[in-house]
Design an enzyme around this catalytic site. Sequence first.
Site, PDB file in Angstrom:
ATOM      1  N   ASN A 284       0.813  -1.268   0.013  1.00 20.81           N
ATOM      2  CA  ASN A 284      -0.142   0.210  -0.027  1.00 20.81           C
ATOM      3  C   ASN A 284       0.833   1.550   0.103  1.00 20.81           C
ATOM      4  O   ASN A 284       1.994   1.098   0.357  1.00 20.81           O
ATOM      5  CB  ASN A 284      -0.862   0.041   1.141  1.00 20.81           C
ATOM      6  CG  ASN A 284      -2.072   1.176   1.220  1.00 20.81           C
ATOM      7  OD1 ASN A 284      -2.402   1.344   0.080  1.00 20.81           O
ATOM      8  ND2 ASN A 284      -2.062   1.722   2.280  1.00 20.81           N
TER       9      ASN A 284
ATOM     10  N   HIS B  29       0.475   5.264   1.258  1.00 13.37           N
ATOM     11  CA  HIS B  29      -0.352   6.289   2.267  1.00 13.37           C
ATOM     12  C   HIS B  29       0.295   7.604   2.094  1.00 13.37           C
ATOM     13  O   HIS B  29       1.427   7.725   2.333  1.00 13.37           O
ATOM     14  CB  HIS B  29      -0.506   5.504   3.602  1.00 13.37           C
ATOM     15  CG  HIS B  29      -1.228   6.192   4.551  1.00 13.37           C
ATOM     16  ND1 HIS B  29      -2.769   6.300   4.307  1.00 13.37           N
ATOM     17  CD2 HIS B  29      -1.228   7.091   5.284  1.00 13.37           C
ATOM     18  CE1 HIS B  29      -3.188   7.121   5.272  1.00 13.37           C
ATOM     19  NE2 HIS B  29      -2.193   7.767   5.909  1.00 13.37           N
TER      20      HIS B  29
END
Length: 188
Positions: free
Chosen positions: A107, A109
Amino acid sequence: MKRLAVLISGTGSIMEAIHKSGIEIGAVIADRHCSGLALAKACGIWNRYQILRKNFMHPSGGFNRHAFTGEFKKVLDEEEIDIVMMAGFMTVLNERIFSQYANRIINTHPSLLPSFKGDTAVADALEYGVKVTGCTMHYATSVLDEGPIIDQRAVPVLSGDDIQSLHERIKVEERKMVPENLKRLMAA
Ligand code: GRF
Protein backbone atom coordinates in the site's frame (compact mmCIF):
# COMPACT_ATOMS: atom_id res chain seq x y z
CA MET A 1 9.87 -10.82 -13.91
CA LYS A 2 6.91 -10.90 -11.55
CA ARG A 3 3.42 -9.93 -12.66
CA LEU A 4 1.88 -6.82 -11.09
CA ALA A 5 -1.72 -5.78 -10.44
CA VAL A 6 -2.54 -2.19 -9.43
CA LEU A 7 -5.67 -1.45 -7.36
CA ILE A 8 -7.16 2.04 -7.69
CA SER A 9 -10.15 4.15 -6.60
CA GLY A 10 -9.29 7.62 -7.90
CA THR A 11 -7.38 9.47 -10.56
CA GLY A 12 -4.72 6.79 -10.94
CA SER A 13 -1.74 9.12 -11.17
CA ILE A 14 0.48 6.76 -9.17
CA MET A 15 -0.56 3.90 -11.45
CA GLU A 16 0.43 6.08 -14.41
CA ALA A 17 3.82 6.78 -12.79
CA ILE A 18 4.37 3.04 -12.37
CA HIS A 19 3.51 2.52 -16.04
CA LYS A 20 5.75 5.39 -17.18
CA SER A 21 8.67 4.00 -15.19
CA GLY A 22 8.67 1.04 -17.55
CA ILE A 23 7.12 -1.50 -15.18
CA GLU A 24 4.56 -3.66 -16.96
CA ILE A 25 1.16 -3.62 -15.27
CA GLY A 26 -0.60 -6.96 -15.78
CA ALA A 27 -4.00 -5.80 -14.52
CA VAL A 28 -5.75 -2.78 -13.03
CA ILE A 29 -8.72 -3.26 -10.73
CA ALA A 30 -10.95 -0.44 -9.49
CA ASP A 31 -13.51 -0.66 -6.69
CA ARG A 32 -15.67 2.16 -8.09
CA HIS A 33 -16.27 4.26 -11.19
CA CYS A 34 -13.16 6.43 -11.36
CA SER A 35 -11.13 8.37 -13.89
CA GLY A 36 -8.14 6.10 -13.22
CA LEU A 37 -9.70 3.41 -15.39
CA ALA A 38 -9.78 5.71 -18.43
CA LEU A 39 -6.18 6.63 -17.67
CA ALA A 40 -5.29 2.93 -17.56
CA LYS A 41 -6.84 2.54 -21.00
CA ALA A 42 -4.85 5.54 -22.26
CA CYS A 43 -1.69 3.91 -20.87
CA GLY A 44 -2.47 0.84 -22.98
CA ILE A 45 -3.17 -1.45 -20.02
CA TRP A 46 -5.42 -4.10 -21.51
CA ASN A 47 -6.67 -5.94 -18.47
CA ARG A 48 -8.93 -3.55 -16.62
CA TYR A 49 -11.54 -4.64 -14.09
CA GLN A 50 -14.20 -2.96 -12.03
CA ILE A 51 -15.39 -4.76 -8.92
CA LEU A 52 -17.88 -2.29 -7.58
CA ARG A 53 -17.86 -1.95 -3.82
CA LYS A 54 -21.42 -0.66 -3.93
CA ASN A 55 -22.62 -4.03 -5.24
CA PHE A 56 -21.52 -5.61 -1.97
CA MET A 57 -23.39 -3.25 0.33
CA HIS A 58 -26.37 -4.67 2.22
CA PRO A 59 -29.54 -2.57 2.13
CA SER A 60 -29.10 -2.31 5.92
CA GLY A 61 -25.77 -0.53 5.39
CA GLY A 62 -23.33 -3.42 6.06
CA PHE A 63 -20.55 -4.29 3.63
CA ASN A 64 -19.86 -7.90 2.58
CA ARG A 65 -16.08 -7.59 2.68
CA HIS A 66 -15.61 -11.35 2.44
CA ALA A 67 -17.49 -11.67 -0.88
CA PHE A 68 -15.96 -8.47 -2.25
CA THR A 69 -12.45 -9.72 -1.47
CA GLY A 70 -13.31 -13.07 -3.04
CA GLU A 71 -13.96 -11.33 -6.38
CA PHE A 72 -10.54 -9.68 -6.20
CA LYS A 73 -8.93 -13.01 -5.40
CA LYS A 74 -10.56 -14.54 -8.49
CA VAL A 75 -9.10 -11.88 -10.77
CA LEU A 76 -5.66 -12.04 -9.16
CA ASP A 77 -5.59 -15.81 -9.56
CA GLU A 78 -6.86 -15.74 -13.15
CA GLU A 79 -4.32 -13.08 -14.10
CA GLU A 80 -1.57 -15.02 -12.30
CA ILE A 81 -0.57 -11.97 -10.31
CA ASP A 82 2.50 -12.08 -8.06
CA ILE A 83 2.46 -8.57 -6.55
CA VAL A 84 -0.49 -6.29 -5.76
CA MET A 85 0.02 -2.53 -5.44
CA MET A 86 -2.77 -0.58 -3.78
CA ALA A 87 -2.25 2.87 -5.31
CA GLY A 88 -4.96 5.12 -3.94
CA PHE A 89 -7.25 2.15 -3.27
CA MET A 90 -9.92 3.06 -0.75
CA THR A 91 -11.24 -0.29 0.53
CA VAL A 92 -9.72 -2.51 3.20
CA LEU A 93 -9.73 -6.10 1.94
CA ASN A 94 -10.69 -9.10 4.03
CA GLU A 95 -7.87 -10.66 6.01
CA ARG A 96 -7.87 -13.99 4.15
CA ILE A 97 -6.32 -12.39 1.06
CA PHE A 98 -3.36 -11.26 3.15
CA SER A 99 -2.51 -14.83 4.09
CA GLN A 100 -3.06 -16.04 0.52
CA TYR A 101 -0.86 -13.24 -0.84
CA ALA A 102 1.42 -12.95 2.19
CA ASN A 103 3.88 -10.05 1.84
CA ARG A 104 2.77 -9.53 -1.73
CA ILE A 105 0.16 -6.81 -1.18
CA ILE A 106 1.62 -3.33 -0.84
CA ASN A 107 0.00 0.00 0.00
CA THR A 108 1.02 3.64 -0.35
CA HIS A 109 -0.34 6.16 2.12
CA PRO A 110 -0.03 9.97 2.16
CA SER A 111 1.49 10.41 5.63
CA LEU A 112 4.51 9.30 7.60
CA LEU A 113 2.95 6.26 9.29
CA PRO A 114 2.15 5.52 12.04
CA SER A 115 0.98 9.15 12.14
CA PHE A 116 -2.30 10.10 10.44
CA LYS A 117 -3.85 6.81 9.35
CA GLY A 118 -7.07 6.74 7.37
CA ASP A 119 -8.58 8.51 4.42
CA THR A 120 -8.28 12.02 5.85
CA ALA A 121 -4.52 11.76 6.44
CA VAL A 122 -3.56 14.93 4.57
CA ALA A 123 -6.29 17.03 6.17
CA ASP A 124 -5.43 15.64 9.60
CA ALA A 125 -1.72 16.47 9.22
CA LEU A 126 -2.62 20.00 8.14
CA GLU A 127 -5.10 20.40 10.98
CA TYR A 128 -2.55 19.16 13.53
CA GLY A 129 -0.05 21.70 12.29
CA VAL A 130 2.92 19.39 11.58
CA LYS A 131 5.75 21.02 9.66
CA VAL A 132 6.85 17.82 7.96
CA THR A 133 4.67 15.04 6.63
CA GLY A 134 5.22 12.65 3.73
CA CYS A 135 4.30 9.27 2.35
CA THR A 136 4.79 5.65 3.32
CA MET A 137 4.98 2.48 1.25
CA HIS A 138 4.28 -0.59 3.34
CA TYR A 139 3.16 -4.19 3.22
CA ALA A 140 -0.60 -4.13 3.69
CA THR A 141 -2.54 -6.06 6.31
CA SER A 142 -6.24 -6.28 7.11
CA VAL A 143 -5.73 -3.44 9.59
CA LEU A 144 -6.00 -0.04 7.91
CA ASP A 145 -2.61 1.55 7.15
CA GLU A 146 -0.64 -0.94 9.25
CA GLY A 147 2.14 -3.30 8.24
CA PRO A 148 5.92 -3.41 7.82
CA ILE A 149 7.32 -0.24 6.25
CA ILE A 150 9.16 -0.54 2.93
CA ASP A 151 10.01 3.14 2.37
CA GLN A 152 9.09 6.65 3.48
CA ARG A 153 9.71 10.08 1.99
CA ALA A 154 9.43 13.36 3.92
CA VAL A 155 7.56 16.34 2.49
CA PRO A 156 7.52 19.85 4.03
CA VAL A 157 4.24 21.52 4.92
CA LEU A 158 4.41 25.10 3.61
CA SER A 159 2.59 28.09 5.01
CA GLY A 160 -0.49 28.71 2.91
CA ASP A 161 -0.90 25.01 2.08
CA ASP A 162 -4.40 23.65 1.70
CA ILE A 163 -5.33 19.98 1.48
CA GLN A 164 -5.01 19.95 -2.28
CA SER A 165 -1.61 21.67 -2.52
CA LEU A 166 -0.13 19.52 0.25
CA HIS A 167 -1.55 16.30 -1.16
CA GLU A 168 -0.18 17.10 -4.60
CA ARG A 169 3.32 17.72 -3.12
CA ILE A 170 3.07 14.36 -1.34
CA LYS A 171 1.91 12.61 -4.52
CA VAL A 172 4.95 13.94 -6.40
CA GLU A 173 7.02 11.89 -3.93
CA GLU A 174 4.72 8.86 -4.09
CA ARG A 175 5.09 8.83 -7.88
CA LYS A 176 8.84 8.39 -7.37
CA MET A 177 8.85 6.20 -4.26
CA VAL A 178 6.39 3.57 -5.52
CA PRO A 179 8.01 2.75 -8.90
CA GLU A 180 11.53 2.81 -7.42
CA ASN A 181 10.65 0.24 -4.79
CA LEU A 182 8.45 -1.86 -7.05
CA LYS A 183 11.32 -2.27 -9.52
CA ARG A 184 13.45 -3.74 -6.77
CA LEU A 185 10.68 -5.94 -5.34
CA MET A 186 9.63 -7.25 -8.74
CA ALA A 187 13.15 -8.19 -9.69
CA ALA A 188 13.80 -10.00 -6.37
C1 GRF B 1 -2.33 8.82 -2.94
O1 GRF B 1 -1.92 9.93 -2.18
C2 GRF B 1 -2.49 7.61 -2.07
O2 GRF B 1 -1.50 7.49 -1.08
C3 GRF B 1 -3.83 7.89 -1.47
O3 GRF B 1 -4.60 8.33 -2.58
C4 GRF B 1 -3.74 9.00 -3.49
C5 GRF B 1 -3.91 8.36 -4.85
O4 GRF B 1 -3.70 9.26 -5.88
N1 GRF B 1 -4.38 6.76 -0.75
P1 GRF B 1 -3.95 8.85 -7.41
O5 GRF B 1 -5.34 8.29 -7.56
O6 GRF B 1 -2.90 7.81 -7.79
O7 GRF B 1 -3.75 10.13 -8.18
